[in-house]
Design a protein around this motif. Structure first.
Motif, mmCIF file in Angstrom:
data_model
loop_
_atom_site.group_PDB
_atom_site.id
_atom_site.type_symbol
_atom_site.label_atom_id
_atom_site.label_comp_id
_atom_site.label_asym_id
_atom_site.label_seq_id
_atom_site.Cartn_x
_atom_site.Cartn_y
_atom_site.Cartn_z
ATOM 1 N N PHE A 8 4.286 5.258 4.515
ATOM 2 C CA PHE A 8 4.485 6.184 3.776
ATOM 3 C C PHE A 8 5.355 5.809 2.271
ATOM 4 O O PHE A 8 5.060 6.261 1.047
ATOM 5 C CB PHE A 8 5.494 7.169 4.456
ATOM 6 N N ASN A 9 6.119 4.632 2.600
ATOM 7 C CA ASN A 9 6.718 4.090 1.382
ATOM 8 C C ASN A 9 5.723 3.459 0.522
ATOM 9 O O ASN A 9 5.842 3.632 -1.042
ATOM 10 C CB ASN A 9 7.643 3.092 1.763
ATOM 11 N N GLN A 10 4.630 2.768 0.841
ATOM 12 C CA GLN A 10 3.766 2.078 0.193
ATOM 13 C C GLN A 10 2.762 3.220 -0.607
ATOM 14 O O GLN A 10 2.547 3.199 -1.731
ATOM 15 C CB GLN A 10 2.813 1.410 0.863
ATOM 16 N N MET A 11 2.451 4.570 -0.151
ATOM 17 C CA MET A 11 2.099 5.593 -0.373
ATOM 18 C C MET A 11 2.634 6.082 -1.736
ATOM 19 O O MET A 11 2.272 6.383 -2.858
ATOM 20 C CB MET A 11 1.656 6.478 0.604
ATOM 21 N N ALA A 12 3.933 6.348 -1.406
ATOM 22 C CA ALA A 12 4.875 6.855 -2.287
ATOM 23 C C ALA A 12 4.955 6.051 -3.636
ATOM 24 O O ALA A 12 4.901 6.396 -4.856
ATOM 25 C CB ALA A 12 6.198 7.119 -1.770
ATOM 26 N N SER A 13 5.073 4.416 -3.319
ATOM 27 C CA SER A 13 5.220 3.591 -4.388
ATOM 28 C C SER A 13 3.805 3.757 -5.258
ATOM 29 O O SER A 13 4.062 3.733 -6.559
ATOM 30 C CB SER A 13 5.498 2.173 -3.917
ATOM 31 N N ASN A 14 2.836 3.670 -4.461
ATOM 32 C CA ASN A 14 1.435 3.759 -5.447
ATOM 33 C C ASN A 14 1.375 5.086 -6.092
ATOM 34 O O ASN A 14 0.782 5.162 -7.456
ATOM 35 C CB ASN A 14 0.369 3.567 -4.435
#
Length: 536
Positions: A272-278
């Motif tokens: 989820f955090n990776q998705m939010a960063s992207n």
């Protein structure tokens, strides 16, 4: 009134409960688990109670039958010692029944001695001897009827009833055993009814039932608590993810989930955090690109004004002197003037679009009469309509069409709608209809031209969009008119909607609130024209 308030509070509580039930996975999981536990526990409890009851009753029946058989055997044994000269039947009955009654009082059972078989089977009559304070109706009539003639022993369940406070047998459910003996004095057969209470078994079964209920209640609470704790471990991270997702949707792109552990939920949080960063990176890139595009459009529009002014001055000189030119040069001067006019309109539209994109557009609100605006637009477009062999018809409203709005922007919306309708009318009439009510004022622009294909009514407000790319703009439009009209309408808090059908024309509806800032809930005019509904 108190009853109404109580009902309102109850209704509000029910609505809040249903809302919480729909939104809470944890509540539904706990409730489903508890319900399933109750169903399974009820089935198991019912099976255990039935097995325990059957076991207790079977054990009690075996003991009762053995005791009744022993009493009957002992009574027959005593009767066998009677002398053949003893003809006192009444005395023999007393000697037979009294010892059994005495032992019954000591052992907790009752006994009934019926009249001789063949002389009436009704125990309510005379000649019946029984334990003290026993109600003779405790013996079932079916059993009395069955033993109205000689037969072997039998037993059945019954309800023992007593008379008076001091009884030798406890009232309640019981077992009645019937046996027959023959009295030597008169040679008659008599029936002995032994009544054994089931109070001990009933008390045991009640104790077991209470124990099972207590254990079931404790088990249900334990299952509910364990399920709540387990689901909490799963639901809490999901709730945190929902809150973070809501904050991300609200524009707080720096929000992230806290990662603890290495389980599936932790891996979900990492993803989820990776998705939010992207997502944050791409949104920032798109915002920067959009900002650059808006600035480019604004800068180009402003920078083009100076050379356009110079070209305009030269074009005006050539256009004024076209009478002195040869026909080809004169026609070129006229085309140059026309395209310069269109270029100026395009620059104005681009500047207006850049203001909307930058959020710099403001309203200069005043009381506006839409009817006056429509007539000004009709007068301004009359030449264009005549050139297209089209007539613009205005249908006035019975009520004044007044709205608090920016008259310049409203007139631009109406002009764009009317010119667009004339451009697509194909030599048919264009009908402008006005309507108003207490909260909104509206107008529709109807043409009977080529219409719109399914799905195109939502695309018609896109910038530079054309239903038919091969179709030329005869009105000199820039392709931004409807887009600017939609932005102007949104700036007023109104609606601008389109309807169309291929071969049946199109209709655009503008709806404005009577008071600026007032939310719209309906429009005084229908979006789909009545003639289209009749034709369908």
């Amino acid at each position: 009134m108190p009853l109404r308030r109580a009902f309102a509070r109850f209704s509000g509580g029910v609505r809040r409960f249903l809302t919480a039930w729909r939104r809470s996975i944890q509540a539904r999981v706990v409730a489903s688990t508890v319900l399933l536990c109750l169903v399974v526990g009820s089935a198991v409890g019912w099976f255990l109670l039935r097995t325990t009851r059957d076991g207790l009753l079977d054990q009690r029946v075996d003991r009762v039958l053995a005791e009744a058989a022993a009493e009957t055997a002992e009574a027959r044994n005593r009767l066998s010692f009677a002398t053949g000269t003893d003809v006192d039947a009444s005395g023999q009955r007393e000697d037979l029944i009294e010892p059994i009654i005495a032992r019954g009082a000591a052992s907790g059972f009752a006994v009934v001695l019926s009249p001789p078989v063949g002389q009436g089977s009704d125990l309510a009559g005379g000649g019946v001897q029984f334990s003290r304070n026993l109600d003779k109706s405790s013996v079932p009539d079916s059993m009395v009827e069955e033993f109205s003639e000689p037969r072997s022993s039998a037993w059945t369940y019954t309800e023992i009833r007593t008379m008076g406070p001091v009884a030798r047998v406890e009232p309640g459910p019981g077992i009645v055993v019937a046996s027959q003996v023959t009295l030597p004095a008169d040679g008659q057969t008599y029936t002995l009814y032994y009544l054994y209470p089931l109070t001990d078994q009933e008390a045991t079964l009640g104790l077991v039932s209470r124990a099972l209920l207590g254990a079931a209640a404790f088990l249900v609470l334990l299952v509910a608590g364990v399920t709540w704790l387990i689901t909490r471990q799963v639901v809490n991270p999901i709730r945190l993810a929902r809150r973070v997702a809501e904050r991300l949707a609200a524009g707080q792109l720096q929000e992230r989930l806290r990662v603890t552990g290495e389980d599936d939920l932790a891996r979900l949080a990492i993803s989820f955090n990776q998705m939010a960063s992207n997502l944050q990176r791409q949104i920032r890139q798109l915002e920067e690109l959009s900002r650059l595009q808006r600035r480019f459009v604004s800068d180009v529009s402003h920078e083009l004004r100076t050379p356009l002014t110079t070209v305009r001055m030269a074009g005006d000189v050539l256009h004024d002197a076209r009478a002195d030119f040869d026909p080809v040069t004169a026609r070129a001067a006229e085309l140059l003037q026309t395209e310069l006019d269109r270029f100026e309109v395009l620059l104005s539209d681009l500047l207006e679009i850049s203001r909307f994109d930058a959020g710099a557009a403001v309203l200069e609100a005043d009381d506006v009469n839409l009817l006056d605006v429509v007539y000004r637009v009709v007068d301004a477009t009359r030449v264009m309509a005549e050139r297209r062999n089209t007539r613009v018809v205005v249908r006035e409203s019975e009520r004044p069409c007044l709205a608090e709005a920016d008259v310049r922007r409203v007139e631009r919306i109406v002009r764009n709608l009317v010119t667009n309708a004339i451009d697509h009318a194909d030599s048919s009439d264009v009908v402008v209809t006005l309507g108003a009510d207490g909260s909104a004022a509206a107008l529709t622009v109807r043409d009977y031209g080529v219409g719109l294909a399914p799905g195109e009514s939502a695309m018609v407000f896109n910038r530079f969009w054309r239903a038919d790319p091969a179709r030329a703009r005869t009105s000199g439009g820039t392709g931004l008119g409807l887009s600017i009209s939609l932005e102007d309408t949104h700036l007023h808090g109104g609606w601008l909607q389109a309807w169309g059908r291929q071969g049946a024309g199109a209709q655009f509806r503008l709806t404005l609130p009577r008071t600026l800032g007032q939310p719209l809930r309906h429009s005084p005019l229908p979006l789909v024209p009545e003639d289209a509904e009749v034709g369908a």
